[in-house]
Enzyme design. Structure first.
Site, PDB file in Angstrom:
ATOM      1  CD  GLN A 119      -2.061   7.169  -2.844  1.00  9.41           C
ATOM      2  OE1 GLN A 119      -1.232   7.541  -2.016  1.00  9.41           O
ATOM      3  NE2 GLN A 119      -3.195   6.588  -2.506  1.00  9.41           N
ATOM      4  CB  ALA A 174       0.468  10.277  -1.027  1.00  8.52           C
ATOM      5  CB  SER A 189      -0.879  -0.026   1.265  1.00 11.17           C
ATOM      6  OG  SER A 189      -2.033   0.748   1.084  1.00 11.17           O
ATOM      7  N   PRO A 190       0.422   2.315  -0.658  1.00  7.60           N
ATOM      8  CG  PRO A 190      -0.931   3.922  -1.655  1.00  7.60           C
ATOM      9  CD  PRO A 190      -0.793   2.460  -1.455  1.00  7.60           C
ATOM     10  NE  ARG A 217      -1.268   0.224  10.255  1.00  7.99           N
ATOM     11  CZ  ARG A 217      -2.386   0.480  10.915  1.00  7.99           C
ATOM     12  NH1 ARG A 217      -2.336   1.118  12.068  1.00  7.99           N
ATOM     13  NH2 ARG A 217      -3.554   0.097  10.416  1.00  7.99           N
ATOM     14  CB  CYS A 254       3.625   9.534   3.570  1.00  6.24           C
ATOM     15  SG  CYS A 254       2.327  10.189   2.523  1.00  6.24           S
ATOM     16  CE1 TYR A 277      -3.792  14.210   3.290  1.00  6.71           C
ATOM     17  CE2 TYR A 277      -4.118  11.920   2.652  1.00  6.71           C
ATOM     18  CZ  TYR A 277      -3.581  12.860   3.516  1.00  6.71           C
ATOM     19  OH  TYR A 277      -2.847  12.462   4.600  1.00  6.71           O
ATOM     20  NE  ARG A 282      -5.667   3.450  -0.766  1.00  5.84           N
ATOM     21  CZ  ARG A 282      -4.848   2.902   0.147  1.00  5.84           C
ATOM     22  NH1 ARG A 282      -4.346   3.639   1.127  1.00  5.84           N
ATOM     23  NH2 ARG A 282      -4.524   1.627   0.083  1.00  5.84           N
TER      24      ARG A 282
END
Ligand code: FNR
Length: 359
Positions: free
Chosen positions: A101, A59, A24-25, A326, A27, A184, A232
């Protein structure tokens, strides 16, 4: 027992993923001036070596004002393309598909990195800038109101997304994901809690969906026909009067009609005071509902940590892909260890695999 479905390939347009496991993307807040560096190469390269089918770059801001923090990754110049190209190439060389992403943080921009407290950096402070959003409503009450984007500002945002998509292709990425979740900018336009505009980009559902749909359409037009486009979404704001599953189903239908291949179904992030019932697999039912009701491919994400749990999501047809966040930070070899656990053949990178078998 049957061969695990988690390790069956998935073809989307001209791209084939070796299995259903996605990084998963996430940051990393580890850039200077939005440029990728050795951290991104090692972090993402490790997870490609670890057997995931698709590895998403975090992201990535389409314009400087769209960064969550000054340390975010970006893709607003050719220097950014050049910085990311080796990352995409390395992921690909390890047998994974490189994805990226594309994002704009809107009113949630200009914050300190999480380990510095996430607080807003005000425009007057070093490193800060003023945020743009659909309406002058701050994310948290103690924050300065963002500027409402005018028509020219909306065009500039769309143009930045499209230009970043072109750069993602040039950098060698094989999948582009539009970030319309987690509160966002695109999600801020979708939700009636953050969008109180009275022009064509607000009001009723078609108005609130307009920016996300126009952005997806124009990205679809500029990327190669064989290249998958994901989006997403947050399936719900977890807040009465906010964005919800019904609107998400409508959005997914419209996105699919515009050539979006897969809806990556997350939730939350729009408002700070939502009560989220986080528990293992808690967002999976949203991915299943979108897949079932729209007939579009989905990925499930959120507290998917165990191989048998991931296998059940795929085998039961709740989603086409599982995305892990995670769990992938804990274990870059999660996919290979899951193959071992589920009785599939783990495809270790050659320099490791031969060593396990030598006598
Ligand atoms: C995230 N998440 C996230 N989501 C996203 O769409 N873009 C991003 O850049 C990030 N960044 C990010 C950083 C870090 C450190 C974490 C832990 C999470 C959310 C992430 O992709 C995922 O949806 C959630 O973490 C839930 O999945 P897990 O962690 O329970 O598997």
């Amino acid at each position: 027992s049957q061969a695990p479905q988690l390790f069956t390939p998935l073809a989307i347009r001209d791209v084939t993923l070796r299995n259903r496991i996605v990084v998963s993307p996430m940051c990393q807040y580890s850039c200077r001036d939005g440029l990728a560096n050795d951290w991104h190469l090692v972090h993402l390269g490790s997870r490609a070596a670890g057997g995931a089918g698709l590895v998403f770059v975090e992201a990535t801001a389409v314009m400087p004002e769209g960064r969550i923090s000054p340390a975010d990754l970006g893709l607003w110049s050719d220097a950014h393309t050049a910085g990311l190209a080796p990352v995409a190439a390395f992921i690909r060389r390890l047998g994974a598909v490189p994805g990226i992403q594309l994002a704009h943080a809107g009113r949630k921009a200009s914050c300190r990195p999480p380990w510095e407290g996430r607080s807003k950096i005000r425009p007057s402070e070093e490193g800060g800038w003023s945020c743009q959003a659909p309406s002058p409503l701050p994310f948290a009450p103690d924050e300065p109101a963002p500027q409402a984007l005018d028509a020219a500002g909306i065009e500039a945002v769309k143009a930045a997304f499209v230009q970043a998509a072109r750069r993602a292709v040039a950098a060698g990425f094989a999948v582009v994901e539009l970030h319309a979740a987690h509160g966002y900018l695109l999600h801020q336009f979708l939700s009636p809690l953050s969008n109180v505009r009275d022009d064509a980009y607000g009001g009723d559902l078609p108005g609130r969906m307009r920016l996300a749909l126009e952005t997806a359409s124009t990205i679809r037009e500029v990327i190669p026909g064989g290249m998958p486009l994901f989006t997403r979404i947050s399936a719900t704001d977890w807040m009465p009067g906010g964005w919800d599953l019904e609107q998400s189903v409508a959005l997914a239908r419209e996105l699919a009609a515009r050539g979006v291949d897969l809806i990556d179904v997350s939730s939350g992030g729009l408002v700070p005071d939502a009560v989220i019932p986080a528990a293992p697999g808690y967002q999976v039912p949203f991915a299943a509902a979108v897949r079932e009701r729209v007939g579009v491919a989905t990925s499930a994400v959120g507290l998917i940590t165990e191989p048998a749990q991931a296998e059940a999501v795929i085998a039961s047809g709740q989603a086409d892909l599982v995305q892990l966040g995670r769990a992938m930070l804990h274990d870059p070899y999660w996919a290979l260890h899951a193959a071992q656990t589920l009785g599939a053949q783990p495809d270790w990178p050659l320099p490791y695999g031969y060593a396990f078998h030598r006598r």
